[in-house]
Motif scaffolding. Sequence first.
Motif, short mmCIF file in Angstrom:
data_model
loop_
_atom_site.label_atom_id
_atom_site.label_comp_id
_atom_site.label_asym_id
_atom_site.label_seq_id
_atom_site.Cartn_x
_atom_site.Cartn_y
_atom_site.Cartn_z
N ILE A 68 45.47 35.58 48.20
CA ILE A 68 44.88 34.95 49.33
C ILE A 68 45.55 33.77 49.64
O ILE A 68 46.10 33.70 50.86
CB ILE A 68 43.43 35.11 49.34
N GLY A 69 45.82 32.89 48.90
CA GLY A 69 46.24 31.65 49.21
C GLY A 69 47.83 31.65 49.62
O GLY A 69 48.09 30.93 50.12
N ALA A 70 48.49 32.71 48.92
CA ALA A 70 49.94 32.83 49.38
C ALA A 70 49.95 33.71 50.51
O ALA A 70 51.20 33.81 50.91
CB ALA A 70 50.67 33.39 48.10
N GLY A 71 49.02 34.35 51.22
CA GLY A 71 48.93 35.04 52.15
C GLY A 71 49.74 36.51 51.82
O GLY A 71 50.58 37.05 52.84
N ARG A 75 41.33 35.92 39.71
CA ARG A 75 42.24 34.86 39.79
C ARG A 75 43.38 35.34 40.65
O ARG A 75 44.08 34.57 41.48
CB ARG A 75 42.57 34.31 38.40
N GLU A 76 44.01 36.44 40.35
CA GLU A 76 45.02 37.02 40.96
C GLU A 76 44.94 37.39 42.40
O GLU A 76 45.94 36.94 43.38
CB GLU A 76 45.64 38.27 40.24
N ARG A 77 43.58 37.79 42.77
CA ARG A 77 43.52 37.86 44.21
C ARG A 77 43.26 36.39 45.05
O ARG A 77 43.67 36.45 46.10
CB ARG A 77 41.99 38.69 44.45
N ALA A 78 42.67 35.83 44.15
CA ALA A 78 42.67 34.21 44.93
C ALA A 78 44.08 33.60 45.23
O ALA A 78 44.34 33.21 46.38
CB ALA A 78 41.88 33.42 44.13
N ASP A 79 44.85 34.00 44.33
CA ASP A 79 46.28 33.46 44.19
C ASP A 79 46.99 34.26 45.34
O ASP A 79 47.69 33.51 46.21
CB ASP A 79 47.05 33.63 43.20
#
Length: 325
Positions: free
Chosen positions: A90-93, A84-88
Amino acid sequence: MHDEVIDIRLLEAFAAVMSAGSITGAAKLLGRSQPVVTRQIQDLEADVGYLLFSRNGPRISPTPKGILFHAEVERLLRGLKHIRERADAIGAGALPVLSLAAIPALAAGIVPVALATVDRGLMPSQVHVQALSAENVVQSVLAQSVDFGLASLPVQHPGLDIQWVCEVPCVACLAADHPLAKKKVIRLKDLNGRRLLTMANPYRLRRRVETALERAGVAPTELIDTNASLTAIAMAKQSLGIAIVEPVLTASLQLDGVVTRRLDATIPFLFAAISPAGRELTPTVAALNDALRAAITLMPGAKLHEGAAALDDFTDHADQFESTE
């Protein structure tokens, strides 16, 4: 064998009960009702096919299988949190989350020193540092649940890339008012008839210490072993004995009431920096790797050996001890 994936909510309920020690406490942690948590535990037991808890009236306690299962569930839930933290990120660049596992002495010793020197532009907002046994460090790197690991030898495994190996001589730690504290060098023979504080794992540093003592003809009268060098040092401070430990903590932390002395024989502490095989280091992990290499210089007598080839030499020669007198 079941083909269906276990419901994550059941695993969360199980983990919460293990943490809280009761259904009631778990319900409060999760914000669920007590009957819901009770049913979820029952459903999970039906799913896995064995009891996770033994019941004695309102009290419950984990079964042996429940304890083993909890280790797997805890690892899975931690991994999902990291995803989840990695996905966030990635989404935030943003920079990817950094996860590191190390044996306790290194996690408390050189890891903080290294992290403090990494360029701020390469440090992500989320960093996870786990203090684990060497075996669990290796397993975490193999499972790729962490990006990088520091573990004492042996660590050979085809699923690992060995970045480097560090060799550093062990030291003696003893209370500042101990009669031997006046000496600049502690002879192994000085340990004869005294209580020794050492590591519990018989396959790593403990084996080298015992081999060195045997070769010196030394037989401590009493022994206290522990799974963490910091504990051994703390016991030495209380005059419970003389600790033979790696110099990681003594070189990086202020330890009042304890003195560190060289030994008259070299007992090598060996550890390696490891990463998942074939996985290129990210700029952040590469910067951490460089910082860890630099932090090693804090330890007196530390030697750095490059790559996996060094492991073969250590396999052959790790138990050769040299006199420093």
